[in-house]
Design an enzyme around this catalytic site. Structure first.
Site, PDB file in Angstrom:
ATOM      1  N   CYS A  61       0.836  -1.202   0.000  1.00  0.00           N
ATOM      2  CA  CYS A  61       0.000   0.000   0.000  1.00  0.00           C
ATOM      3  C   CYS A  61       0.871   1.253   0.000  1.00  0.00           C
ATOM      4  O   CYS A  61       1.900   1.322   0.692  1.00  0.00           O
ATOM      5  CB  CYS A  61      -0.917  -0.009   1.218  1.00  0.00           C
ATOM      6  SG  CYS A  61      -2.040   1.410   1.286  1.00  0.00           S
ATOM      7  N   CYS A  65       0.161   4.958   6.922  1.00  0.00           N
ATOM      8  CA  CYS A  65      -0.493   4.802   8.223  1.00  0.00           C
ATOM      9  C   CYS A  65       0.499   4.201   9.216  1.00  0.00           C
ATOM     10  O   CYS A  65       1.063   3.126   8.976  1.00  0.00           O
ATOM     11  CB  CYS A  65      -1.722   3.907   8.094  1.00  0.00           C
ATOM     12  SG  CYS A  65      -2.873   4.412   6.801  1.00  0.00           S
ATOM     13  N   CYS A  68       0.132   0.427  10.358  1.00  0.00           N
ATOM     14  CA  CYS A  68      -0.184  -0.623   9.389  1.00  0.00           C
ATOM     15  C   CYS A  68       1.048  -1.311   8.800  1.00  0.00           C
ATOM     16  O   CYS A  68       1.887  -0.655   8.172  1.00  0.00           O
ATOM     17  CB  CYS A  68      -1.034  -0.050   8.262  1.00  0.00           C
ATOM     18  SG  CYS A  68      -1.616  -1.342   7.129  1.00  0.00           S
ATOM     19  N   CYS A 107     -16.163  -9.659   5.028  1.00  0.00           N
ATOM     20  CA  CYS A 107     -15.584  -8.339   4.755  1.00  0.00           C
ATOM     21  C   CYS A 107     -14.296  -8.545   3.971  1.00  0.00           C
ATOM     22  O   CYS A 107     -13.402  -9.261   4.430  1.00  0.00           O
ATOM     23  CB  CYS A 107     -15.304  -7.588   6.052  1.00  0.00           C
ATOM     24  SG  CYS A 107     -16.757  -7.314   7.066  1.00  0.00           S
ATOM     25  N   CYS A 139     -19.234  -6.980   2.800  1.00  0.00           N
ATOM     26  CA  CYS A 139     -18.677  -5.660   3.106  1.00  0.00           C
ATOM     27  C   CYS A 139     -17.317  -5.552   2.422  1.00  0.00           C
ATOM     28  O   CYS A 139     -16.603  -6.551   2.291  1.00  0.00           O
ATOM     29  CB  CYS A 139     -18.523  -5.493   4.618  1.00  0.00           C
ATOM     30  SG  CYS A 139     -17.779  -3.918   5.135  1.00  0.00           S
ATOM     31  N   CYS A 188     -19.943   2.001   7.298  1.00  0.00           N
ATOM     32  CA  CYS A 188     -19.337   1.141   8.321  1.00  0.00           C
ATOM     33  C   CYS A 188     -18.023   1.796   8.684  1.00  0.00           C
ATOM     34  O   CYS A 188     -17.098   1.820   7.876  1.00  0.00           O
ATOM     35  CB  CYS A 188     -19.122  -0.277   7.783  1.00  0.00           C
ATOM     36  SG  CYS A 188     -18.110  -1.301   8.892  1.00  0.00           S
ATOM     37  N   ARG A 260     -18.693  -3.322  16.937  1.00  0.00           N
ATOM     38  CA  ARG A 260     -17.924  -4.542  16.646  1.00  0.00           C
ATOM     39  C   ARG A 260     -16.598  -4.555  17.395  1.00  0.00           C
ATOM     40  O   ARG A 260     -15.780  -3.641  17.260  1.00  0.00           O
ATOM     41  CB  ARG A 260     -17.684  -4.654  15.142  1.00  0.00           C
ATOM     42  CG  ARG A 260     -16.915  -5.909  14.710  1.00  0.00           C
ATOM     43  CD  ARG A 260     -16.926  -6.063  13.189  1.00  0.00           C
ATOM     44  NE  ARG A 260     -18.290  -6.221  12.706  1.00  0.00           N
ATOM     45  CZ  ARG A 260     -18.854  -5.419  11.813  1.00  0.00           C
ATOM     46  NH1 ARG A 260     -18.171  -4.414  11.295  1.00  0.00           N
ATOM     47  NH2 ARG A 260     -20.098  -5.620  11.433  1.00  0.00           N
TER      48      ARG A 260
END
Length: 361
Positions: A61, A65, A68, A107, A139, A188, A260
């Protein structure tokens, strides 16, 4: 009527940071009682929704972040993993396995900054069609996307789209420098605690989520799982009572949402998780991995839920199942979109230090 006027007339959309901090700081027994009361008004307290999370494209990616391991900017174990897109056949097999174990939602996550029209997005659309036909909720979390791309996902049968806020707008600039807070719009959405943020930052995130109208369908609450090689590798584990307070506060200010329990459950005892369920959590991610971080085995989760006497929520209990439109009958088509999303101009020192280590390696 509760003192916050939150549980008797539906969801409020005008919460202030000061109100949320006051709720979070209540004596724990009072906070639990109020959250459980709200939870019982809007939900079956003995029902839990079980989701499974698949990484359909792992690593590489372009974002930075700080939490991450999938960022291409840091040296983590994810770099040695396959970064190719998972096949539709593989996704279907994983979905069927999750369904047989009790999951009602799949998801799918891809380590992208944003969706680009092309073969990979067409493959994602086919994954959505395939899973929806299995009578499971679908999702996706794919990064930023355009209105036409969102319409195409909905037409394929998407149930929900996830794009987490992560933290408050004020603290966001200390975590991510490659996108801005205003880019996030979703149905979400939740965040992560344990990244070095203040209570004010946690409250700010809940303000941003609770003032959406409608409020998010589901709100994932993650405890940071520090990963070696990322700028946040040395953060201390989140105390269970901080997680309980966060869950309870989220339940009070977003009474109709699914709250969640997401990343970080491997650090929680079953007693701690039970306290979170009492405080208003009514959804979990099950399966031994959440994208790239460890998670309790689904059989362990089913055993825990059985001990607690909790019922597994069936698919589409809270919202109707979307209708799948086949690709040949689609009203919306690829526009060849690859927009240039905004990038802030600031840099984060700890993130930059980790990037230098990658260059030196």
């Amino acid at each position: 009527m509760c003192e916050h006027n939150c549980s008797c007339g539906g969801a409020r959309h005008n919460w202030t940071k000061e109100e949320i901090i006051a709720i979070y700081n209540k004596p724990l027994m009072d906070l639990l009682y109020e959250a459980a009361t709200v939870h019982r008004k809007y939900h079956d307290p003995n029902s839990v929704q079980v989701s499974t999370l698949l990484s359909i494209k792992t690593g590489g990616c372009s974002e930075d972040c700080a939490y991450c391991p999938q960022s291409a900017r840091y040296e983590t174990e994810v770099k040695i993993e396959n970064v190719d897109m998972m096949s539709v056949t593989h996704v279907k097999a994983q979905a069927l396995r999750a369904k047989s174990a009790g999951a009602s939602r799949v998801c799918m996550g891809a380590a992208w900054r944003n969706v680009k029209d092309g073969p990979e997005f067409e493959q994602v659309l086919e994954m959505v069609r395939t899973i929806n036909k299995l009578d499971m909720e679908v999702c996706c979390t794919l990064g930023m996307l355009t209105e036409n791309q969102a319409k195409r996902l909905a037409e394929a049968g998407l149930y929900a789209y996830n794009h987490n806020l992560d933290t408050s707008e004020e603290y966001y600039k200390e975590i991510i420098s490659t996108r801005s807070y205003e880019d996030n719009i979703t149905v979400c959405s939740g965040g992560i605690i344990g990244m070095g943020e203040s209570l004010e930052d946690r409250a700010g995130m809940l303000v941003a989520l609770s003032t959406l109208n409608p409020q998010p369908e589901s709100v994932p609450i993650n405890a940071l799982v520090p990963v070696e090689g990322t700028p946040l590798e040395d953060c201390k584990p989140v105390d269970i009572f901080e997680m309980v307070r966060m869950v309870a506060t989220a339940r009070i200010v977003m009474p109709e949402s699914q709250v969640r329990l997401s990343a970080g459950r491997t650090q929680m005892s079953q007693e701690g998780q039970a306290l979170c369920f009492f405080a208003g959590a009514n959804s979990i991610f099950a399966g031994d991995k959440l994208l790239t971080t460890p998670n309790p085995d689904i059989n362990e989760d089913m055993q825990m839920l059985g001990v607690l006497g909790m019922r597994i929520q069936k698919p589409f209990e809270t919202h109707p199942q979307p209708q799948t439109v086949e690709a040949a009958d689609s009203q919306y088509h690829s526009l060849g979109e690859n927009p240039k999303w905004t990038r802030p101009n600031h840099k984060i020192e700890r993130n930059e230090e980790k990037k230098k280590m990658v260059k030196l390696a």
